[in-house]
Design a protein around this motif. Structure first.
Motif, PDB file in Angstrom:
ATOM      1  N   ILE A  20       0.816  -1.221   0.000  1.00 43.57           N
ATOM      2  CA  ILE A  20       0.000   0.000   0.000  1.00 43.57           C
ATOM      3  C   ILE A  20       0.847   1.268   0.000  1.00 43.57           C
ATOM      4  O   ILE A  20       0.603   2.182  -0.787  1.00 43.57           O
ATOM      5  CB  ILE A  20      -0.991  -0.013   1.179  1.00 43.57           C
ATOM      6  N   HIS A  21       1.870   1.333   0.857  1.00 46.49           N
ATOM      7  CA  HIS A  21       2.680   2.545   0.935  1.00 46.49           C
ATOM      8  C   HIS A  21       3.671   2.658  -0.227  1.00 46.49           C
ATOM      9  O   HIS A  21       4.290   3.701  -0.393  1.00 46.49           O
ATOM     10  CB  HIS A  21       3.429   2.616   2.266  1.00 46.49           C
ATOM     11  N   GLN A  22       3.812   1.623  -1.032  1.00 46.82           N
ATOM     12  CA  GLN A  22       4.732   1.629  -2.167  1.00 46.82           C
ATOM     13  C   GLN A  22       4.037   1.996  -3.481  1.00 46.82           C
ATOM     14  O   GLN A  22       4.715   2.170  -4.490  1.00 46.82           O
ATOM     15  CB  GLN A  22       5.362   0.231  -2.332  1.00 46.82           C
ATOM     16  N   THR A  23       2.713   2.083  -3.485  1.00 47.23           N
ATOM     17  CA  THR A  23       1.957   2.204  -4.725  1.00 47.23           C
ATOM     18  C   THR A  23       0.968   3.363  -4.666  1.00 47.23           C
ATOM     19  O   THR A  23       0.387   3.635  -3.627  1.00 47.23           O
ATOM     20  CB  THR A  23       1.167   0.897  -4.978  1.00 47.23           C
ATOM     21  N   THR A  24       0.788   4.027  -5.801  1.00 53.37           N
ATOM     22  CA  THR A  24      -0.260   5.038  -5.953  1.00 53.37           C
ATOM     23  C   THR A  24      -1.325   4.440  -6.858  1.00 53.37           C
ATOM     24  O   THR A  24      -1.031   4.034  -7.987  1.00 53.37           O
ATOM     25  CB  THR A  24       0.302   6.324  -6.579  1.00 53.37           C
ATOM     26  N   TYR A  25      -2.544   4.374  -6.371  1.00 52.93           N
ATOM     27  CA  TYR A  25      -3.646   3.777  -7.122  1.00 52.93           C
ATOM     28  C   TYR A  25      -4.465   4.868  -7.791  1.00 52.93           C
ATOM     29  O   TYR A  25      -4.688   5.926  -7.213  1.00 52.93           O
ATOM     30  CB  TYR A  25      -4.541   2.953  -6.192  1.00 52.93           C
ATOM     31  N   GLN A  26      -4.931   4.589  -9.013  1.00 48.53           N
ATOM     32  CA  GLN A  26      -5.740   5.554  -9.755  1.00 48.53           C
ATOM     33  C   GLN A  26      -7.167   5.638  -9.223  1.00 48.53           C
ATOM     34  O   GLN A  26      -7.763   6.712  -9.223  1.00 48.53           O
ATOM     35  CB  GLN A  26      -5.773   5.176 -11.241  1.00 48.53           C
ATOM     36  N   ASP A  27      -7.705   4.483  -8.794  1.00 46.70           N
ATOM     37  CA  ASP A  27      -9.068   4.461  -8.268  1.00 46.70           C
ATOM     38  C   ASP A  27      -9.245   3.233  -7.372  1.00 46.70           C
ATOM     39  O   ASP A  27      -8.318   2.441  -7.188  1.00 46.70           O
ATOM     40  CB  ASP A  27     -10.112   4.469  -9.397  1.00 46.70           C
ATOM     41  N   PHE A  28     -10.423   3.121  -6.805  1.00 46.25           N
ATOM     42  CA  PHE A  28     -10.718   2.046  -5.868  1.00 46.25           C
ATOM     43  C   PHE A  28     -10.625   0.674  -6.527  1.00 46.25           C
ATOM     44  O   PHE A  28     -10.117  -0.278  -5.932  1.00 46.25           O
ATOM     45  CB  PHE A  28     -12.124   2.256  -5.274  1.00 46.25           C
ATOM     46  N   ASP A  29     -11.084   0.566  -7.776  1.00 46.50           N
ATOM     47  CA  ASP A  29     -11.028  -0.715  -8.492  1.00 46.50           C
ATOM     48  C   ASP A  29      -9.590  -1.176  -8.716  1.00 46.50           C
ATOM     49  O   ASP A  29      -9.270  -2.346  -8.552  1.00 46.50           O
ATOM     50  CB  ASP A  29     -11.763  -0.631  -9.825  1.00 46.50           C
TER      51      ASP A  29
END
Length: 50
Positions: free
Chosen positions: A13-22
């Motif tokens: 989680i702290h290593q990644t930037t997510y574009q959206d919830f999906d």
């Protein structure tokens, strides 16, 4: 369970930037099924082996 959450947050989680919830859901599923479950033995399995 707390150990799992700590590992999940630290390694994914702290290593990644997510574009959206999906996308976050897909990435977390891939992490849990593809890496976490295959690389770490469950404590119940370890105790059964020893």
């Amino acid at each position: 369970m707390e150990s799992f959450h700590a590992t999940l947050k630290k390694e994914e989680i702290h290593q990644t930037t997510y574009q959206d919830f999906d996308e976050a859901g897909r990435c977390l599923f891939q992490y849990i099924e593809g890496w976490y479950n295959r690389s770490r033995m469950h404590s119940a399995i370890v105790f059964a082996i020893t």
